[in-house]
Design a protein around this motif. Structure first.
Motif, PDB file in Angstrom:
ATOM      1  N   GLN A   1       0.838  -1.227  -0.100  1.00 14.40           N
ATOM      2  CA  GLN A   1       0.016   0.013   0.112  1.00 14.40           C
ATOM      3  C   GLN A   1       0.823   1.188  -0.038  1.00 14.40           C
ATOM      4  O   GLN A   1       1.678   1.371   0.992  1.00 14.40           O
ATOM      5  N   ASP A   2       0.856   1.992  -1.130  1.00 14.85           N
ATOM      6  CA  ASP A   2       1.532   3.011  -1.326  1.00 14.85           C
ATOM      7  C   ASP A   2       1.061   4.425  -0.891  1.00 14.85           C
ATOM      8  O   ASP A   2      -0.029   4.924  -1.232  1.00 14.85           O
ATOM      9  N   ASN A   3       1.323   5.162   0.264  1.00 12.15           N
ATOM     10  CA  ASN A   3       0.837   6.251   0.812  1.00 12.15           C
ATOM     11  C   ASN A   3       1.354   7.436   0.457  1.00 12.15           C
ATOM     12  O   ASN A   3       1.191   8.547   0.944  1.00 12.15           O
ATOM     13  N   SER A   4       2.309   7.412  -0.549  1.00 11.50           N
ATOM     14  CA  SER A   4       2.806   8.518  -1.041  1.00 11.50           C
ATOM     15  C   SER A   4       2.673   8.691  -2.424  1.00 11.50           C
ATOM     16  O   SER A   4       2.998   7.948  -3.185  1.00 11.50           O
ATOM     17  N   SER A   5       2.098   9.939  -2.804  1.00  8.67           N
ATOM     18  CA  SER A   5       1.547  10.227  -4.164  1.00  8.67           C
ATOM     19  C   SER A   5       2.793  10.487  -5.241  1.00  8.67           C
ATOM     20  O   SER A   5       2.662   9.986  -6.226  1.00  8.67           O
ATOM     21  N   SER A   6       3.549  11.045  -4.673  1.00  6.77           N
ATOM     22  CA  SER A   6       4.877  11.335  -5.495  1.00  6.77           C
ATOM     23  C   SER A   6       5.523   9.910  -5.899  1.00  6.77           C
ATOM     24  O   SER A   6       6.001   9.683  -7.228  1.00  6.77           O
ATOM     25  N   HIS A   7       5.553   8.962  -4.754  1.00  6.41           N
ATOM     26  CA  HIS A   7       6.175   7.589  -5.112  1.00  6.41           C
ATOM     27  C   HIS A   7       5.420   7.020  -6.054  1.00  6.41           C
ATOM     28  O   HIS A   7       5.879   6.284  -7.117  1.00  6.41           O
ATOM     29  N   TRP A   8       3.891   7.060  -5.971  1.00  9.35           N
ATOM     30  CA  TRP A   8       3.115   6.312  -6.728  1.00  9.35           C
ATOM     31  C   TRP A   8       3.088   6.503  -8.306  1.00  9.35           C
ATOM     32  O   TRP A   8       3.089   6.082  -9.074  1.00  9.35           O
ATOM     33  N   MET A   9       3.409   7.992  -8.507  1.00 11.63           N
ATOM     34  CA  MET A   9       3.614   8.673  -9.832  1.00 11.63           C
ATOM     35  C   MET A   9       4.843   8.146 -10.526  1.00 11.63           C
ATOM     36  O   MET A   9       5.214   8.190 -11.530  1.00 11.63           O
ATOM     37  N   THR A  10       6.007   8.048  -9.659  1.00 16.96           N
ATOM     38  CA  THR A  10       7.266   7.885 -10.161  1.00 16.96           C
ATOM     39  C   THR A  10       8.120   6.581 -10.079  1.00 16.96           C
ATOM     40  O   THR A  10       9.138   6.556 -10.838  1.00 16.96           O
ATOM     41  N   ALA A  11       7.680   5.972  -8.916  1.00 11.51           N
ATOM     42  CA  ALA A  11       8.631   4.924  -8.707  1.00 11.51           C
ATOM     43  C   ALA A  11       8.431   3.369  -9.180  1.00 11.51           C
ATOM     44  O   ALA A  11       8.961   2.332  -9.162  1.00 11.51           O
ATOM     45  N   TYR A  12       7.151   3.290 -10.409  1.00 11.66           N
ATOM     46  CA  TYR A  12       6.844   2.092 -10.756  1.00 11.66           C
ATOM     47  C   TYR A  12       7.349   2.026 -12.449  1.00 11.66           C
ATOM     48  O   TYR A  12       6.408   1.049 -13.067  1.00 11.66           O
ATOM     49  N   ASP A  13       8.334   2.437 -12.660  1.00  9.40           N
ATOM     50  CA  ASP A  13       8.750   2.378 -13.931  1.00  9.40           C
ATOM     51  C   ASP A  13       9.952   1.179 -14.062  1.00  9.40           C
ATOM     52  O   ASP A  13      11.067   1.509 -14.407  1.00  9.40           O
ATOM     53  N   PHE A  14       9.344   0.074 -13.926  1.00 11.60           N
ATOM     54  CA  PHE A  14      10.402  -0.969 -14.015  1.00 11.60           C
ATOM     55  C   PHE A  14       9.498  -2.321 -14.611  1.00 11.60           C
ATOM     56  O   PHE A  14       8.415  -2.349 -14.803  1.00 11.60           O
ATOM     57  N   PRO A  15      10.448  -3.346 -15.047  1.00 16.54           N
ATOM     58  CA  PRO A  15       9.871  -4.592 -15.879  1.00 16.54           C
ATOM     59  C   PRO A  15       8.605  -4.903 -15.290  1.00 16.54           C
ATOM     60  O   PRO A  15       7.545  -5.360 -16.068  1.00 16.54           O
ATOM     61  N   ALA A  16       8.370  -5.229 -14.229  1.00 17.62           N
ATOM     62  CA  ALA A  16       7.363  -6.119 -13.281  1.00 17.62           C
ATOM     63  C   ALA A  16       6.000  -5.489 -13.687  1.00 17.62           C
ATOM     64  O   ALA A  16       5.135  -6.091 -13.959  1.00 17.62           O
ATOM     65  N   VAL A  17       6.342  -4.026 -13.537  1.00 16.36           N
ATOM     66  CA  VAL A  17       5.094  -3.120 -13.805  1.00 16.36           C
ATOM     67  C   VAL A  17       4.549  -3.290 -15.272  1.00 16.36           C
ATOM     68  O   VAL A  17       3.298  -3.203 -15.666  1.00 16.36           O
ATOM     69  N   LYS A  18       5.556  -3.053 -16.102  1.00  8.50           N
ATOM     70  CA  LYS A  18       5.272  -2.895 -17.511  1.00  8.50           C
ATOM     71  C   LYS A  18       4.794  -4.089 -18.293  1.00  8.50           C
ATOM     72  O   LYS A  18       4.013  -3.952 -19.209  1.00  8.50           O
ATOM     73  N   ASP A  19       5.282  -5.184 -17.818  1.00 16.10           N
ATOM     74  CA  ASP A  19       4.722  -6.432 -18.286  1.00 16.10           C
ATOM     75  C   ASP A  19       3.631  -6.967 -17.726  1.00 16.10           C
ATOM     76  O   ASP A  19       3.174  -8.117 -17.788  1.00 16.10           O
TER      77      ASP A  19
END
Length: 598
Positions: free
Chosen positions: A273-291
């Motif tokens: 559970q991500d409680n940081s809006s900035s983290h939610w918007m910027t930290a998920y640019d990695f392969p497991a999310v993309k695929d």
């Protein structure tokens, strides 16, 4: 609410399979299951979870120490189980029925004959009485929560009756279904080494419960593994159908959120559970999310029935915060708009109510019944409640921020402070005005630092103190802080917990949630009226009045919250297409896809 009828003196017990504080129950006695579950959800798989901090005890009722995540909810059953698609509705779990007289002067729970502890012995009234008495004795929070319950006694072979010191407190029967029931014979017995157990002390001996899971293994303070019990007595009960689907649930404890998130990325943690809006918007640019191996969701359901107050909380037990003008000045120094733009991608909302996001939040000027209630307390409440709607200062650009800081300085001057050599000091004593903001997690520092800078700009010696979880818990319980980063979650049916949050009786009670140190006779009276509100309209009007009075005293510096819960999870987890209207159902109604399932 299902009410029994007829004179109390002649009344025979009327047993109900559930209880609701608002209106009628959705499900009648004998219902098959909750609507939001998948009755065919497969059992098995391992759910890997994380928690922040550490732990040093498995004791589920004690206020001492750091309790291990999951123990209370997974190992122990309660008398009733809440439904997540109804507001404050609960149905029988350990108890097959509950009965109460028309005046709500008591409540009796009848235990199920099939309810068993993990060692096969029946759950009996003596266990319930022992659990309640020990909870009140050793947990200040529960002692305050249940302070109007004066006794618990065996009233039948399977019956326990709780007696109250007041009548017409409609919430009490429902909330008595919430505390964990522990086995009296186990706690009064001996451990494997022959030592007598003591429920007043912390313990790392795996505790025995009646719930669906058992503690299978652990690494003290670092991890814990729960395994689903094949012999769980309640696995086919209607309130459990489609739930408790994971074969095992593990918790790994992290001292740092950054490391915790790296464990999610690596697949060592399944749900985050991500409680940081900035983290939610910027930290998920990695392969497991993309695929698609990690799924991201923004879920509004849990917030539909919760009023949030998240705020900086000055401790009124410290003399420097007793002046209302000082507390109001602290709000003028908070630039939410700039923080929202620079750190949160404008995804947050400023909180302006102790019941923010619900129909219980006050707005505008008081009217109708709310105004009548406030006029009855006219000599005890701030005059502003009748003339000035509460609003937070608005900044967001340099000019507005400067104007707000000037207003803050004006209020400090009225309260007896002045600037000397760029330091805010007491004009009479020369003592500098300082604030230490106590935090439990370094990840909070990012959102606090801008506020620190604003306070420094007006001469306040403001600083952050981040401590480990154990030290933080101890300091919070003993009210040893200037200011904290606090949060309260309100239900749509406020009641007895309000005394613990804002009531005079809790101000000096260690472990209470009256973090601000509020003690005010008008607030006490409004809380009493909320608890005894005869109908929904009166409850809403009285809660509006309470909200308005709390805001007018400027006890807190309201912060922000999001309108949805941000979660990321690995795709082998899944949930019903329709989550419960008022919750995420996690982890209860989620499950792990069998191998090879898309």
């Amino acid at each position: 609410m299902f009410l029994a009828t007829g004179p109390v003196v002649a009344q025979e017990p009327v047993w109900h399979g559930g209880i609701s504080t608002i209106g009628d129950l959705k499900h009648k006695d004998g219902f098959a299951r909750f609507d939001y579950v998948n009755p065919d959800a497969p059992k098995g798989g391992v759910l890997k979870l994380s928690a922040t901090g550490s732990y040093d005890t498995f004791n589920p009722i004690l206020s001492k120490g750091e309790a291990a995540a999951g123990v209370a909810s997974l190992v122990f059953d309660t008398l009733l189980k809440s439904a997540e698609d109804e507001i404050t509705a609960s149905y029988g779990l350990l108890a097959e029925g509950v009965s109460y007289p028309d005046d709500f002067s008591s409540a009796t729970f009848r235990l199920r004959t099939e309810a068993k502890w993990a060692d096969g012995t029946p759950v009996i009234p003596e266990d319930v009485i022992f659990s309640f008495d020990m909870s009140k004795e050793h947990n200040p929070l529960l002692s305050n929560y249940y302070r109007h319950v004066v006794s618990a006694e065996k009233s039948g072979a399977r019956d326990v009756t709780f007696r109250f010191d007041e009548k017409n407190n409609r919430e009490l029967p429902n909330i008595l279904g919430q505390f964990p029931i522990v086995p009296k014979h186990w706690w009064e017995g001996q451990d494997a080494k022959g030592n007598k157990r003591d429920i007043s002390r912390t313990t790392l001996e795996p505790v025995m419960g009646s719930g669906p899971y058992k503690i299978a293994s652990f690494d003290a303070g670092s991890s814990i593994r729960f395994e689903l019990r094949d012999d769980y007595w309640g696995k086919d009960l209607n309130v459990n159908v489609g739930q408790n689907n994971f074969g095992a649930i593990t918790y790994t404890f992290f001292g740092d959120r950054t490391i915790e998130f790296e464990a999610v990325r690596a697949g060592n943690v399944d749900f985050y559970q991500d409680n940081s809006s900035s983290h939610w918007m910027t930290a998920y640019d990695f392969p497991a999310v993309k695929d698609g191996r990690i799924i991201r969701e923004e879920i509004q359901n849990p917030l539909r029935a919760i009023g949030i107050m998240q705020a900086f909380v000055p401790n009124l037990r410290r003399d420097k915060f007793k002046d209302q003008r000082v507390r109001e000045a602290l709000n003028y120094a908070y630039d939410f708009e700039n923080l929202n733009r620079t750190l949160a991608y404008n995804r947050l909302n400023r909180i302006d109510s102790y019941f923010w996001g619900t129909e219980l939040a006050s707005s505008g000027l008081p009217e109708g019944r709310e105004k009548e209630i406030l006029e009855e307390l006219k000599d005890k409440v701030p005059a502003d409640v009748f003339t000035t709607p509460y609003t937070n200062p608005v900044a967001g650009d340099p000019q507005k921020a400067r104007e707000n800081l000037r207003k803050a300085m004006s209020l400090f001057k009225e309260a007896g402070y002045e600037l000397k050599n760029n330091k805010l000091v007491n004009a009479k004593t020369g003592e500098p005005f300082g604030i230490e903001i106590l935090l439990s997690n370094a990840s909070q520092e990012r959102t606090v630092l801008p506020y620190i800078k604003s306070l420094n700009d007006i001469g306040i010696d403001a600083r952050i103190r981040t401590v480990d979880a154990s030290q933080y818990t101890n300091r919070i319980r003993s009210f040893d802080y200037d200011m904290i980063y606090g949060i309260w979650s309100q239900t749509l049916v406020p009641g007895n917990e309000q005394s613990d949050y804002w009531g005079s009786a809790s101000v000096d009670q260690p472990g209470s949630r009256n973090y601000a140190g509020i003690s005010d006779p008008a607030i006490d009276e409004l809380i009493r009226r909320i608890i005894f509100a005869p109908d929904r309209a009166e409850l809403v009007a009285t809660t509006h009045a309470l909200d308005r009075v709390l805001l007018a005293h400027h006890y807190l510096v309201p912060m922000f919250y999001s309108k949805s819960v941000q979660v990321a999870y690995w795709s082998h987890l899944t949930h019903p297409a329709e989550l419960p209207y008022y919750g995420m159902g996690f982890p209860d109604v989620w499950w792990s896809k069998p191998a090879g399932t898309p």
